[in-house]
Enzyme design. Structure first.
Site, mmCIF file in Angstrom:
data_model
loop_
_atom_site.group_PDB
_atom_site.id
_atom_site.type_symbol
_atom_site.label_atom_id
_atom_site.label_comp_id
_atom_site.label_asym_id
_atom_site.label_seq_id
_atom_site.Cartn_x
_atom_site.Cartn_y
_atom_site.Cartn_z
ATOM 1 N N LYS A 52 0.807 -1.284 0.016
ATOM 2 C CA LYS A 52 -0.155 0.087 -0.047
ATOM 3 C C LYS A 52 0.930 1.324 0.069
ATOM 4 O O LYS A 52 0.498 2.147 -0.844
ATOM 5 C CB LYS A 52 -1.022 0.058 0.986
ATOM 6 C CG LYS A 52 -1.933 -1.116 1.067
ATOM 7 C CD LYS A 52 -2.682 -1.505 2.351
ATOM 8 C CE LYS A 52 -3.480 -2.712 2.011
ATOM 9 N NZ LYS A 52 -4.363 -3.067 3.428
ATOM 10 N N GLN A 96 -4.573 -1.851 9.657
ATOM 11 C CA GLN A 96 -4.396 -3.333 8.931
ATOM 12 C C GLN A 96 -4.941 -4.320 9.853
ATOM 13 O O GLN A 96 -4.524 -4.391 11.143
ATOM 14 C CB GLN A 96 -2.890 -3.283 8.821
ATOM 15 C CG GLN A 96 -2.589 -4.546 8.038
ATOM 16 C CD GLN A 96 -3.017 -4.653 6.613
ATOM 17 O OE1 GLN A 96 -3.196 -3.791 5.810
ATOM 18 N NE2 GLN A 96 -3.722 -5.842 6.312
ATOM 19 N N ASP A 119 -10.965 2.352 4.003
ATOM 20 C CA ASP A 119 -11.087 0.967 3.715
ATOM 21 C C ASP A 119 -12.684 0.385 3.590
ATOM 22 O O ASP A 119 -12.905 -0.663 3.128
ATOM 23 C CB ASP A 119 -10.721 -0.045 5.006
ATOM 24 C CG ASP A 119 -9.145 -0.496 4.806
ATOM 25 O OD1 ASP A 119 -8.922 -0.938 3.632
ATOM 26 O OD2 ASP A 119 -8.631 -0.906 5.629
HETATM 27 C C1 BQF Z 1 -1.121 -10.442 -5.771
HETATM 28 C C2 BQF Z 1 -5.579 -9.412 2.899
HETATM 29 C C3 BQF Z 1 -6.314 -11.366 3.711
HETATM 30 C C4 BQF Z 1 -6.340 -10.644 4.976
HETATM 31 C C5 BQF Z 1 -5.961 -9.414 4.988
HETATM 32 C C6 BQF Z 1 -1.293 -8.142 -4.556
HETATM 33 C C7 BQF Z 1 -2.233 -8.005 -2.375
HETATM 34 C C8 BQF Z 1 -2.206 -9.564 -2.482
HETATM 35 C C9 BQF Z 1 -2.028 -10.345 -3.478
HETATM 36 C C10 BQF Z 1 -2.388 -7.294 -1.085
HETATM 37 C C11 BQF Z 1 -4.942 -8.705 1.505
HETATM 38 C C12 BQF Z 1 -4.863 -9.554 0.191
HETATM 39 C C13 BQF Z 1 -4.519 -7.263 1.819
HETATM 40 C C14 BQF Z 1 -1.346 -9.618 -4.532
HETATM 41 C C15 BQF Z 1 -3.842 -6.553 0.397
HETATM 42 C C16 BQF Z 1 -4.758 -8.342 -0.721
HETATM 43 O O1 BQF Z 1 -0.122 -10.082 -6.849
HETATM 44 O O2 BQF Z 1 -1.885 -11.478 -6.175
HETATM 45 C C17 BQF Z 1 -1.552 -7.607 -3.219
HETATM 46 O O3 BQF Z 1 -1.499 -6.688 -0.592
HETATM 47 N N1 BQF Z 1 -3.736 -7.465 -0.558
HETATM 48 C C18 BQF Z 1 -4.755 -6.962 2.970
HETATM 49 O O4 BQF Z 1 -4.443 -5.544 3.300
HETATM 50 O O5 BQF Z 1 -5.220 -7.555 4.051
HETATM 51 C C19 BQF Z 1 -5.834 -8.852 3.850
HETATM 52 C C20 BQF Z 1 -5.839 -10.821 2.476
#
Ligand code: BQF
Length: 292
Positions: A52, A96, A119
């Site tokens: 992010k 987060q 969010d």
């Molecule tokens: C990719 C998330 C579960 C729980 C909390 C790019 C992300 C993931 C994959 C990413 C996720 C999942 C995020 C890919 C943010 C998605 O290239 O496939 C980016 O950073 N995500 C989160 O902030 O909290 C989570 C999944």
């Protein structure tokens, strides 16, 4: 079968956002500023927050990363949230998830100023989503809508089956696909861990969206020929041969299911990158909403 390339789409949208930031700068206006709070040292959470902050840097947003120890008290975290609510330079911020056991996520979410809740997890924003009022949409479902839109995938009258009912993905996704708009106007079935005869239901999906966090769970025999398949799962699987020591696996058994689909999102490089750009789009909107 066509791949829905979330990574390429995310790049395109980042360029569009970059241009908008340039216009703001040239007009002498404020550039969006996103703050991210991370509590503790969870590896996956650090990766997500890192992605992010990096996206902000690429686009030209300001960003602030606030790292707090895992033993911070709930009261102290609430204090931090209040501080961010009141900081006029911060347009939007996220806390987060997941948070440590001793902190009540609901309390923290409720404490965030809905106008800065990029969010889209605050009940005010979720209520606005249900009523189709302006507000912040949760980033993952918003990213999925953007994929459907940019690939011109028809949704009206289609049967959309959502697997998983989390507050962050499955539930909002089911509501958004049923709304009277595009993408939307689908006939929606929301399935979950207590659903009976899941296979019979997923077999009827024109659009299948899975968000359960069970790697490779959905096989070809659960998918209709020609379906559009959106895989939100991203589970870390040990892979000692890789640099990171893990690889990401979705809820869909990709090799098995892909040949049957009209469209499918890969993992990685599908929904994940779109989640990040949706957060960026929300942060830009935070400025626009403030101006009105
Ligand atoms: C990719 C998330 C579960 C729980 C909390 C790019 C992300 C993931 C994959 C990413 C996720 C999942 C995020 C890919 C943010 C998605 O290239 O496939 C980016 O950073 N995500 C989160 O902030 O909290 C989570 C999944």
């Amino acid at each position: 079968m066509k791949i829905l390339d979330g990574k390429a789409l995310a790049k395109e949208i980042k360029v569009e956002l970059m241009e908008k930031v340039n216009q703001l700068s040239l007009a002498g206006k404020k550039v969006p500023h996103l703050a991210a709070v991370i509590v503790g040292n969870d590896g996956a959470s650090r990766t997500y927050v890192g992605a992010k902050v990096r996206a902000c840097e690429e686009i030209g947003f300001n960003s602030t990363l606030i790292q707090l120890p895992s033993d911070i008290s709930e009261a102290d975290l609430l204090e931090k949230v209040n501080q961010l609510n009141q900081d006029n330079d911060i347009d939007g911020f996220i806390v987060q998830l997941p948070l440590p056991q001793h902190i009540d996520e609901k309390k923290i979410t409720l404490a965030i100023d809905p106008k800065k809740d990029v969010d889209g997890f605050h009940p005010e924003n979720l209520g606005r989503m249900v009523l189709s009022l302006p507000g912040f949409l949760p980033a993952t479902p918003a990213g999925i809508l953007e994929i459907l839109k940019r690939y011109d995938i028809p949704t009206e009258g289609k049967h959309c089956v959502v697997v998983g009912r989390s507050h962050i993905v499955g539930s909002p996704m089911s509501i958004m696909m049923g709304r009277s708009s595009y993408p939307g106007n689908s006939t929606v079935t929301l399935t979950h861990s207590r659903t009976e005869n899941l296979k019979e239901i997923t077999q009827q999906a024109d659009i299948l969206i899975t968000a359960i966090g069970r790697p490779g769970y959905l096989k070809a025999d659960m998918v209709k020929e020609g379906a559009v398949v959106i895989d939100v799962g991203i589970t870390r699987i040990d892979a000692p041969e890789t640099k990171s020591g893990y690889r990401l696996k979705g809820d869909i058994d990709f090799e098995d299911v892909a040949p049957k689909c009209s469209f499918i999102t890969p993992v990685p490089g599908g929904v994940g990158p779109m989640t990040i750009v949706s957060l960026m789009q929300n942060t830009l909107r935070a400025i626009e909403l403030k101006a009105n």
